[in-house]
Scaffold this active site. Structure first.
Site, PDB file in Angstrom:
ATOM      1  N   GLU A 280       0.791  -1.224   0.000  1.00  0.00           N
ATOM      2  CA  GLU A 280       0.000   0.000   0.000  1.00  0.00           C
ATOM      3  C   GLU A 280       0.825   1.276   0.000  1.00  0.00           C
ATOM      4  OE1 GLU A 280       0.446  -1.290   4.382  1.00  0.00           O
ATOM      5  OE2 GLU A 280       0.115  -2.272   2.452  1.00  0.00           O
ATOM      6  N   GLU A 314      -6.145  -2.801  -0.155  1.00  0.00           N
ATOM      7  CA  GLU A 314      -5.001  -1.895  -0.276  1.00  0.00           C
ATOM      8  C   GLU A 314      -5.425  -0.434  -0.211  1.00  0.00           C
ATOM      9  OE1 GLU A 314      -2.147  -3.080   0.061  1.00  0.00           O
ATOM     10  OE2 GLU A 314      -2.758  -5.156  -0.190  1.00  0.00           O
TER      11      GLU A 314
END
Length: 869
Positions: A280, A314
């Site tokens: 992420e 994410e």
């Protein structure tokens, strides 16, 4: 969503005083804080090297003679502090570089400059390369939890937030990507260009990103934010679904968190092959290509669902993890468990037809199976090294974390929970936080002691067991700890019997909100249960109604019989909960396994497709415990008969306008039936494969996997070679990877040996070797163990030290043989550092559990099936 690759471990430096106990953990000398980094990076993709020039601005609290940053596998060629030459001393053991000034460094702001060089790695750690099938190379970074130090000298800890300004000198024809948009680009001699990116917000080092390759970007404006998918040139069509998904989710998250995504752009970056999951990075999320692309010609409905959930996970990190970051890795679940929960919530909001809440119940069950074993750890666990931080990325962190948050949301109330989350995000934006910070915000919003429940479930390992006993007045509810008796009945290769018994008998108590609902429907009531309390309930209720609670429920015989009678008419969540609890409690000896089998026989063929999907997976999993022989043949026949009405309902072929859940069920159902050697499914898989053996485009996307895997499982040498030829000739990298992994499904041991040999050649994608070997291990663990011991360097050449240390136990974990556990422990003692053996403990517990089931539980299943003939 992180992968299991890691750096070496470093001990956390914590003073033993009460004051220091509340201080932010650090592995670096205290008193120096980063303000900003100005970095110029020059990679050479052909030579797999790079050089860097860093200007780091820091604030110093008191006099010192040095600045100490994290650095690993870097060569320092020059350094200055405030313009004066400094000496650099590298320490690989502590993964630090000390820059020593020739004079005192006083309190205030100072500037460190460093010139250095490094190597571009083969494995997905630090700054690394991934190569495209057919030629071409992408460079990218993966820094969580502590690999930014392989890219630049840096304060590589989550609490050391700072601003990063990146410049890259790269080939003119390639696209460079980082967290922020380009600020400008200028041509340089030799076919190069200098690309400058805008400064990032204040953020943690592990969120820094740089990528480079023959890439293109497809974009759209979403409320003032440029949202894009970055993918290899020519593959843009496969990225459109991901772009639509990100557009949909961004607006939802902006609203839910009560704070607009703060960066001007968001890239979803697709890397070829397997980069060990997704990461992420703020403004530039990195994905393994299969996790983000969707091709209607190749991908099934299940693939579509997976892509959506992964992107949702994410993107949730953009707030929970990126904007607000856990203070230290012991609160990792604040990132991962929260993002998993948020992904399920968002998916359910937009696609309830996919039944994401039932899928999440399956994830909760996975977590509880691990959590009931001796290797269990609390959600919030002491992390004393980087190696331990890497191992914290496990099912308890993700799946138990998600399940506990779902329980707390139900207890607080959805609106109050959301308001608490919004307050938490607002209070800690651009900063770090702990679990207690979230609990305080939710307590205020809910007006309930949510924190009391939360702390019980996050600071203690294990699964609560609610026992339901019938009385003349109704039902009584008591709480205990669920623990498998396997670890005190069979040989344990890592702990003494006394240690195991002490752990199993450990007195833990959870304040658990228990929801009750009459079996015929009606109002839901709630009880707060703990070990110290005894609660009553009326007869004829489902305990843990809606299945939001993180605990198992054991009904005595009268209560169970009443539920069995009403079972076909219960809500889907409760049907699945009773099935999961029945199997788990039967496998540990808490209840008769007949309870689960009777529930399975009572489940109607038209029950929710996701329940039957879970059942198909479960029954195929039980089949894996059997050795060849008449008992397995009887179980397989019973399983085929149980699943036959479901197959008749959904059929082999997709129906126009059918619910997506039916499509998801069909693939899993047919894969499970092929695993148990259902003759009709095996024959149909072989027939369809024969028609499409030279051209898989003849198969619709929903058919491809079960047909190919079914043909591989039951196929002969000719079928194997046909499949290998398809994999070798596939031009699409996603299709190529999937076909090589499908080859690994072969049951014939001679063919399995060919797959293993193939995995370490250059024919299959080089970064696919560990996954291919693990796939073969699912059916042939002892064979794979021997092969791995003989060929470890070739299999794991793209993995780093800890990647290898997690790969080995995962290969062993599918075995039912206690000798495998002994071999694994012996291997770990010689080859894996003590603080990196968490996966070994998990694998040993699983092997012992497998052996116990095979020795003591299958006979119960066999007896029940025999009684039904």
């Amino acid at each position: 969503m992180r992968r299991a690759l890691a750096a070496l471990g470093l001990l956390v430096a914590l003073a033993a005083t009460p004051a220091a106990a509340s201080a932010i953990p650090t592995q670096l000398p205290r008193g120096v804080e980063p303000v900003g980094y100005d970095l110029t990076i020059t990679p050479d993709a052909a030579k797999l090297t790079f050089s860097g020039h860093l200007t780091a601005t820091v604030d110093v609290e008191g006099p010192t003679d040095r600045l100490t940053l994290n650095a690993l596998n870097l060569e320092i060629t020059g350094a200055t502090i405030d313009g004066a030459a400094a000496t650099a001393t590298l320490d690989p053991q502590t993964q630090t570089a000390a820059f020593i000034a020739g004079r005192p460094i006083g309190r205030g702001r100072h500037v460190l400059t460093v010139d250095y060089a490094g190597k571009i790695a083969d494995g997905a750690t630090g700054f690394f390369h991934v190569d495209y099938a057919g030629g071409g190379r992408m460079l990218t970074t993966q820094f969580e939890p502590a690999d930014a130090r392989r890219f630049l000298p840096v304060f590589d800890e989550p609490a050391k937030k700072a601003v990063f300004t990146l410049t890259a000198i790269v080939p003119e024809g390639q696209l460079a990507v980082s967290n922020m948009p380009e600020a400008g680009s200028e041509p340089l001699p030799g076919g190069l260009k200098r690309v400058r990116f805008e400064p990032t917000p204040k953020m943690s080092s592990y969120l820094l990103f740089f990528g480079l390759g023959d890439l293109e970007r497809i974009s759209r404006n979403v409320g003032g934010t440029t949202v894009s998918v970055v993918i290899r040139k020519g593959q843009a069509a496969q990225a459109r679904y991901a772009l639509e998904t990100a557009e949909q989710l961004l607006g939802y998250y902006n609203d839910y968190f009560g704070r607009k995504y703060p960066l001007p752009k968001l890239d979803l970056v697709a890397a070829p092959g397997d980069v060990s999951g997704s990461m992420e990075n703020w403004g530039a999320i990195l994905f393994s290509q299969s996790n983000v692309i969707f091709d209607p010609k190749l991908s099934s409905v299940a693939d579509q669902l997976d892509v959506y959930r992964i992107i949702a996970h994410e993107m949730a990190h953009l707030w929970s993890g990126d904007l607000v970051t856990m203070r230290w890795w012991d609160d990792l679940w604040l990132n991962e468990g929260f993002a998993s929960w948020m992904a399920t919530k968002a998916t359910d909001h937009f696609h309830p037809e996919w039944r994401p809440m039932l899928l999440a119940q399956g994830d909760k069950d996975d977590a509880m199976l691990l959590d009931a074993r001796p290797s269990a750890h609390p959600i919030i666990q002491r992390v004393a090294s980087v190696a331990q931080a890497e191992q914290a990325f496990d099912a308890i962190t993700y799946k138990k974390g998600e399940a506990v948050i779902r329980m707390l949301e139900a207890y607080a109330g959805p609106d109050a929970w959301r308001d608490g989350v919004r307050a938490y995000i607002a209070d800690h934006a651009y900063d770090v936080a702990t679990s207690d910070d979230l609990w305080r915000a939710v307590d205020r919003a809910a007006g309930k002691p949510v924190s009391a429940v939360a702390r019980d479930f996050t600071t203690q390992p294990g699964v609560p067991l609610v026992r339901v006993v019938s009385t003349p007045a109704g039902l009584s509810l008591t709480e205990a700890r669920l623990a498998s008796d396997a670890h005190v009945q069979t040989l344990n290769v890592t702990h003494s019997r006394r240690d195991i018994e002490a752990q199993a008998a450990a007195v833990l108590s959870w304040r658990a909100p228990v929801r009750l609902q009459p079996v015929g429907g009606g109002a839901v009531s709630e009880r707060m249960l703990s070990r110290a309390s005894l609660q009553s309930a009326p007869a004829g209720v489902v305990v843990n109604a809606g299945q939001r609670g993180y605990f198992r429920v054991a009904y005595d015989r009268p209560a169970f019989e009443a539920l069995l009678e009403s079972f076909p008419h219960l809500p889907a969540a409760d049907q699945l909960g009773l099935l999961k609890d029945g199997l788990a409690l039967g496998m540990v000896g808490e209840q008769p396994l007949a309870n689960y089998l009777r529930l399975t026989a009572a489940l109607p063929a038209n029950a929710d497709p996701l329940i039957w999907r879970e059942q198909a997976r479960t029954l195929a999993g039980i089949d894996g415990y059997y050795a060849a022989g008449p008992q397995r043949a009887a179980f397989r026949l019973w399983t085929s008969n149980i699943l036959a009405p479901v197959l008749k309902r959904v059929g082999f072929d997709a129906r126009p306008g059918e619910p997506p859940a039916d499509a998801v069920l069909r693939e899993t159902l047919l894969l499970a039936l092929s695993q148990v050697s259902d003759p009709m499914v095996g024959a149909e898989a072989r027939r369809r494969f024969a028609v499409a053996a030279t051209d898989l485009t003849k198969l619709p996307p929903g058919e491809r996997r079960w047909v190919v895997v079914g043909a591989a499982r039951s196929g002969d040498a000719a079928t194997f070679q046909a499949l290998r030829g398809l994999a070798r000739g596939a031009r699409d990298p996603l299709e190529r990877n999937e076909l090589y992994l499908d080859l690994a499904a072969v049951e014939d041991e001679a063919l399995a040996k060919q797959v293993l040999a193939l995995a370490i050649t250059d024919e299959a994608p080089t970064n696919l070797a560990p996954a291919m070997v693990r796939e073969v291990a699912a059916l042939h663990p002892e064979l794979v163990w021997r092969f791995t011991m003989d060929n470890l360097p070739a299999i794991t050449r793209n993995l780093d030290t800890l990647g290898r240390s997690t790969f080995i136990p995962r290969v062993a974990a599918t075995s039912n043989d206690l000798q495998m556990a002994r071999d694994l422990v012996a291997y770990a003692a010689k080859n894996i550092p003590p603080d990196a053996r968490g996966e070994v403990q998990v694998a040993v517990a699983r092997i012992r559990n497998n052996a116990d089931i095979r020795a003591r539980r299958l006979t119960q299943i066999d007896a029940w099936i025999a009684s039904r003939r």
